[in-house]
Design a protein around this motif. Sequence first.
Motif, PDB file in Angstrom:
ATOM      1  N   VAL A 126      -9.176  16.224 -17.703  1.00 25.35           N
ATOM      2  CA  VAL A 126      -8.878  15.354 -16.284  1.00 25.35           C
ATOM      3  C   VAL A 126      -9.180  14.584 -15.673  1.00 25.35           C
ATOM      4  CG1 VAL A 126      -7.546  16.750 -13.965  1.00 25.35           C
ATOM      5  CG2 VAL A 126      -7.505  18.425 -16.274  1.00 25.35           C
ATOM      6  N   TRP A 127     -10.440  14.803 -16.462  1.00 27.96           N
ATOM      7  CA  TRP A 127     -11.129  13.336 -15.408  1.00 27.96           C
ATOM      8  C   TRP A 127     -10.707  11.798 -15.864  1.00 27.96           C
ATOM      9  CZ3 TRP A 127     -14.142  10.118 -18.946  1.00 27.96           C
ATOM     10  CH2 TRP A 127     -13.810  10.513 -19.993  1.00 27.96           C
ATOM     11  N   ILE A 128     -10.045  11.991 -17.121  1.00 26.60           N
ATOM     12  CA  ILE A 128      -9.796  10.970 -18.179  1.00 26.60           C
ATOM     13  C   ILE A 128      -8.461  10.307 -16.497  1.00 26.60           C
ATOM     14  CG2 ILE A 128      -8.310   9.433 -19.796  1.00 26.60           C
ATOM     15  CD1 ILE A 128      -9.843  11.624 -21.484  1.00 26.60           C
ATOM     16  N   ILE A 129      -7.824  10.997 -16.084  1.00 21.70           N
ATOM     17  CA  ILE A 129      -6.718  10.805 -15.461  1.00 21.70           C
ATOM     18  C   ILE A 129      -7.338   9.942 -13.884  1.00 21.70           C
ATOM     19  CG2 ILE A 129      -4.674  11.166 -13.689  1.00 21.70           C
ATOM     20  CD1 ILE A 129      -4.444  11.329 -17.198  1.00 21.70           C
ATOM     21  N   PHE A 130      -8.568  10.373 -13.592  1.00 22.20           N
ATOM     22  CA  PHE A 130      -9.528   9.741 -12.234  1.00 22.20           C
ATOM     23  C   PHE A 130      -9.595   8.760 -12.489  1.00 22.20           C
ATOM     24  CE2 PHE A 130     -12.993   9.229 -10.164  1.00 22.20           C
ATOM     25  CZ  PHE A 130     -12.278   9.587  -8.844  1.00 22.20           C
ATOM     26  N   VAL A 131     -10.612   8.435 -14.046  1.00 19.79           N
ATOM     27  CA  VAL A 131     -11.433   7.610 -14.181  1.00 19.79           C
ATOM     28  C   VAL A 131     -10.121   6.395 -14.682  1.00 19.79           C
ATOM     29  CG1 VAL A 131     -12.109   6.492 -15.572  1.00 19.79           C
ATOM     30  CG2 VAL A 131     -13.387   8.032 -14.858  1.00 19.79           C
ATOM     31  N   GLY A 132      -9.222   6.990 -14.771  1.00 20.17           N
ATOM     32  CA  GLY A 132      -7.773   5.826 -15.444  1.00 20.17           C
ATOM     33  C   GLY A 132      -7.299   4.697 -14.474  1.00 20.17           C
ATOM     34  N   GLY A 133      -7.162   6.208 -13.233  1.00 26.31           N
ATOM     35  CA  GLY A 133      -6.570   5.503 -11.513  1.00 26.31           C
ATOM     36  C   GLY A 133      -7.924   4.642 -10.977  1.00 26.31           C
ATOM     37  N   LEU A 134      -8.583   4.561 -11.028  1.00 26.00           N
ATOM     38  CA  LEU A 134      -9.689   3.994 -10.959  1.00 26.00           C
ATOM     39  C   LEU A 134      -9.871   2.571 -11.110  1.00 26.00           C
ATOM     40  CD1 LEU A 134     -13.151   6.335 -10.061  1.00 26.00           C
ATOM     41  CD2 LEU A 134     -11.659   5.175  -8.534  1.00 26.00           C
ATOM     42  N   LEU A 135      -9.603   2.432 -12.151  1.00 26.26           N
ATOM     43  CA  LEU A 135     -10.055   1.632 -13.106  1.00 26.26           C
ATOM     44  C   LEU A 135      -8.137   0.797 -12.853  1.00 26.26           C
ATOM     45  CD1 LEU A 135     -10.306  -0.842 -15.099  1.00 26.26           C
ATOM     46  CD2 LEU A 135      -9.979   0.594 -17.226  1.00 26.26           C
ATOM     47  N   LEU A 136      -7.121   0.946 -12.454  1.00 27.86           N
ATOM     48  CA  LEU A 136      -6.036   0.619 -11.847  1.00 27.86           C
ATOM     49  C   LEU A 136      -6.011  -0.457 -10.355  1.00 27.86           C
ATOM     50  CD1 LEU A 136      -3.236   3.223 -13.085  1.00 27.86           C
ATOM     51  CD2 LEU A 136      -3.083   1.023 -13.857  1.00 27.86           C
ATOM     52  N   LEU A 137      -7.148   0.715 -10.378  1.00 24.86           N
ATOM     53  CA  LEU A 137      -7.262  -0.187  -8.650  1.00 24.86           C
ATOM     54  C   LEU A 137      -8.105  -0.660  -9.039  1.00 24.86           C
ATOM     55  CD1 LEU A 137      -7.862   0.012  -5.497  1.00 24.86           C
ATOM     56  CD2 LEU A 137      -9.081   2.181  -5.789  1.00 24.86           C
ATOM     57  N   GLY A 138      -8.979  -0.543  -9.200  1.00 21.86           N
ATOM     58  CA  GLY A 138     -10.389  -1.844  -9.519  1.00 21.86           C
ATOM     59  C   GLY A 138      -9.348  -3.271 -10.145  1.00 21.86           C
ATOM     60  N   TYR A 139      -8.447  -3.213 -11.608  1.00 23.69           N
ATOM     61  CA  TYR A 139      -8.338  -3.901 -11.941  1.00 23.69           C
ATOM     62  C   TYR A 139      -6.931  -4.794 -10.362  1.00 23.69           C
ATOM     63  CZ  TYR A 139      -5.753  -7.374 -15.127  1.00 23.69           C
ATOM     64  OH  TYR A 139      -5.748  -8.363 -15.527  1.00 23.69           O
ATOM     65  N   SER A 140      -6.233  -4.526  -9.859  1.00 22.00           N
ATOM     66  CA  SER A 140      -5.043  -4.653  -9.311  1.00 22.00           C
ATOM     67  C   SER A 140      -5.807  -5.264  -7.924  1.00 22.00           C
ATOM     68  CB  SER A 140      -4.402  -3.517  -8.844  1.00 22.00           C
ATOM     69  OG  SER A 140      -3.497  -3.078  -9.731  1.00 22.00           O
ATOM     70  N   MET A 141      -7.592  -4.906  -7.734  1.00 22.59           N
ATOM     71  CA  MET A 141      -7.599  -4.891  -6.543  1.00 22.59           C
ATOM     72  C   MET A 141      -8.244  -6.324  -6.700  1.00 22.59           C
ATOM     73  SD  MET A 141      -7.300  -3.292  -3.681  1.00 22.59           S
ATOM     74  CE  MET A 141      -8.784  -3.326  -2.636  1.00 22.59           C
ATOM     75  N   LYS A 142      -9.211  -6.486  -7.775  1.00 20.64           N
ATOM     76  CA  LYS A 142     -10.039  -8.026  -8.398  1.00 20.64           C
ATOM     77  C   LYS A 142      -8.744  -9.221  -8.676  1.00 20.64           C
ATOM     78  CE  LYS A 142     -10.179  -8.438 -12.929  1.00 20.64           C
ATOM     79  NZ  LYS A 142      -9.644  -9.954 -13.468  1.00 20.64           N
ATOM     80  N   GLU A 143      -7.999  -8.357  -9.355  1.00 22.56           N
ATOM     81  CA  GLU A 143      -6.699  -9.970  -9.550  1.00 22.56           C
ATOM     82  C   GLU A 143      -5.920  -9.910  -8.080  1.00 22.56           C
ATOM     83  OE1 GLU A 143      -5.744 -11.261 -11.886  1.00 22.56           O
ATOM     84  OE2 GLU A 143      -7.756 -10.216 -12.481  1.00 22.56           O
ATOM     85  N   LEU A 144      -5.962  -9.719  -6.950  1.00 18.99           N
ATOM     86  CA  LEU A 144      -5.102  -9.211  -6.174  1.00 18.99           C
ATOM     87  C   LEU A 144      -5.725 -10.121  -4.930  1.00 18.99           C
ATOM     88  CD1 LEU A 144      -2.496  -7.003  -6.145  1.00 18.99           C
ATOM     89  CD2 LEU A 144      -2.066  -8.726  -6.758  1.00 18.99           C
ATOM     90  N   LEU A 145      -7.015  -9.519  -4.198  1.00 16.27           N
ATOM     91  CA  LEU A 145      -7.976 -10.128  -3.518  1.00 16.27           C
ATOM     92  C   LEU A 145      -8.610 -11.884  -3.650  1.00 16.27           C
ATOM     93  CD1 LEU A 145     -10.181  -7.215  -2.143  1.00 16.27           C
ATOM     94  CD2 LEU A 145      -8.885  -8.278  -0.915  1.00 16.27           C
ATOM     95  N   PRO A 146      -8.622 -12.765  -3.380  1.00 15.11           N
ATOM     96  CA  PRO A 146      -8.467 -13.974  -2.975  1.00 15.11           C
ATOM     97  C   PRO A 146     -10.275 -14.145  -3.043  1.00 15.11           C
ATOM     98  CG  PRO A 146      -7.643 -13.651  -0.904  1.00 15.11           C
ATOM     99  CD  PRO A 146      -7.534 -12.832  -1.085  1.00 15.11           C
TER     100      PRO A 146
END
Length: 227
Positions: A126-146
Amino acid sequence: MESIKELRKKCQKKGGSDYYIRKYSIYITRLFLYTNLTPNQITMIWVIVGVIGASLFIFGNYTYSIIGALLMFLAFSLDFVDGEVARYKKLTSGFGEFLDWVGTWFISLFAILTITLGSFLSSGSVWIIFVGGLLLLGYSMKELLPLKYLSTNKNKPEKGKKLPSKLYKAYLIGRKIMFVEYFFEAILICSILNQLPVFLIFYAIGFNTLWVIKVFAEFMKLKKGYS
């Protein structure tokens, strides 16, 4: 048709961490120049190839993962070709650059999602789901924040004030440490080594660290009253 050497001068940019891709991308570009495909049409081709490749990770199968990673790397290579064709045909445009960015962003997020689901289905952790969710958040924020408050070139402070250049340096160092420019290569390597969960953990930490630096830089900008 011009020689490869002449095409490089016309089509390719100098420098960058992706120089090794450009060593062979120009040969693919030359093939596309014999067609009537526009740069935007080439972009759509590699987006489709990338999506097909990313979708194979969802099965959690070693062979499928390698095939998927190879297709994604092919898409990543073609990502250079559309720009080279655009420069040769003098068809560069803001829309083309935007389409290119959206394609890369979508494929990357889709790959993170399918790798997460595939790793979870194959391991049951189950921890993989948690880590994957963090990565989705991290990638999105990295790309969208100017990045406008980290650059000392585009935003000059008032006389007597300094921008948080240390944060900018930390951000650049972080990008190098986390191999941000080698995201697709990391997927390929981890697929071959059968270590895709490691990929998720590594980039979940890295991308979230980078966007936190961006937010902190914004906070420093507001605190010190930069314009």
